[in-house]
Design an enzyme around this catalytic site. Sequence first.
Site, PDB file in Angstrom:
ATOM      1  N   HIS A  75       9.812 -77.346  58.722  1.00  0.00           N
ATOM      2  CA  HIS A  75      11.112 -76.685  58.578  1.00  0.00           C
ATOM      3  C   HIS A  75      11.065 -75.280  59.160  1.00  0.00           C
ATOM      4  O   HIS A  75      10.007 -74.753  59.523  1.00  0.00           O
ATOM      5  CB  HIS A  75      11.546 -76.662  57.103  1.00  0.00           C
ATOM      6  CG  HIS A  75      10.655 -75.878  56.187  1.00  0.00           C
ATOM      7  ND1 HIS A  75      10.704 -74.504  56.079  1.00  0.00           N
ATOM      8  CD2 HIS A  75       9.684 -76.277  55.315  1.00  0.00           C
ATOM      9  CE1 HIS A  75       9.825 -74.085  55.182  1.00  0.00           C
ATOM     10  NE2 HIS A  75       9.188 -75.142  54.712  1.00  0.00           N
TER      11      HIS A  75
ATOM     12  N   CYS B 261       4.276 -76.973  52.814  1.00  0.00           N
ATOM     13  CA  CYS B 261       5.070 -77.422  53.957  1.00  0.00           C
ATOM     14  C   CYS B 261       4.693 -76.653  55.220  1.00  0.00           C
ATOM     15  O   CYS B 261       4.023 -75.619  55.175  1.00  0.00           O
ATOM     16  CB  CYS B 261       6.552 -77.268  53.666  1.00  0.00           C
ATOM     17  SG  CYS B 261       7.194 -78.528  52.536  1.00  0.00           S
TER      18      CYS B 261
END
Length: 421
Positions: free
Chosen positions: A313, A332
Amino acid sequence: MKNILSLTALTLFLAATATPALAQLEEGEKPTEGMIAAGEAPATPISEAETALRFLQNQAAATKWTRTAAADLLAYVERIGEEGLDPADYDPIGLRAALEGNDDAALSATATDIFLRVSSDLALGHVRGDARVDWHMIDPDLDGNEQYAMMQRAVANGSVRDELNSLLPTHPQYAELKGVLATATDPAVIDKVRTNLDRWRWLPRDLGPRYVIVNVPAYTVAIVENGHVVARHRAVVGATKTATPQLSAVATGVILNPWWEVPRSISPAVRGKKGYVSVKDGDGVRYRQPPGPGNSLGRMKVVMPNNYAIYLHDTPAKSLFNRDVRAFSHGCIRTQDALGFAQMLLNNPLWDQARIAEAIAAGKTVKADAAVPTPVYITYFTAAAIKDKGGIFTYNDIYGRDSTVVAGLTDRNGGVLASMK
């Protein structure tokens, strides 16, 4: 005892690769002689070691090794150090003795055992079990049925070397690391190369014509097409306390202007803060952060469902990409130039740069579909061969995992029995 350990490791491998007879067993149930030999379960179970021995004997009887094929297998084992594996793990002394003897049945049994161990390690890696720290990728390259079919082809066609070589990773880095190993003399370099050669074997042999590969120690995200890197982006990965796990997923698109679902583990840190929305969830409350320039996911999140809630992301903290060490996330992968990455990942003429910019400016949450689903591999390689120069570039072992792999490479069972000791 040495033979029993070898057979136990073989039994565990066969169970893991779902040979049909073993795959039908319930948890805690013992395989029986009939299940292995004829598909009919007798009333009295036998020990694991005896089951493996009889299984091996049955397969050896079905595959009668010629002396030429066995000699080819011995030659392969003696040179298996080229793959970063230890020849001694595959009993070349025992195979040579069987070749020099007159017992054809013993030769077939010995050659069968060795072929199974060699083919398993080439296809799936030598280091197994707990020694693969936080590695969650499934390698579909070999199952028990194919393994025996391969062995029979190797003997019937005199193609032992070709059959075994067909299991090796196809990624150029594997061959280039082997080239480094061939000339390396420094023990530290040798261990580094052997460690990363085995990690390549943990992955699927062929990663596909188009894929995304994340290398956590290198802090990079790359898009690869037909063997060539077409885009490489800096990345921020998990901090040591929230390490990024190694996994594979399939990216089907991206979310533009995403909401951030705050993990429960850090919900107390946002409770009462402006810019978060509370939502009743059963007996508790969960928090969400709406889209916007300060959203923790930035302006883009890749749609890549997986069991670990790990995604690629964007991020509002762009300055972190300028640092050499970039292990700051909760797991992440924050990706530099996330919108440019999204456009290339989507590879969809309906979502060109202008369309993506327009959607971002509108501020609404939108899902953009990729033209073709793309595999994503989140890996952990601490060395890369320098193409055509015969050296390697090393990355910091940020999670301290290399020593575990080195230890597994010195264990005949690759660490697979660690939980049983």
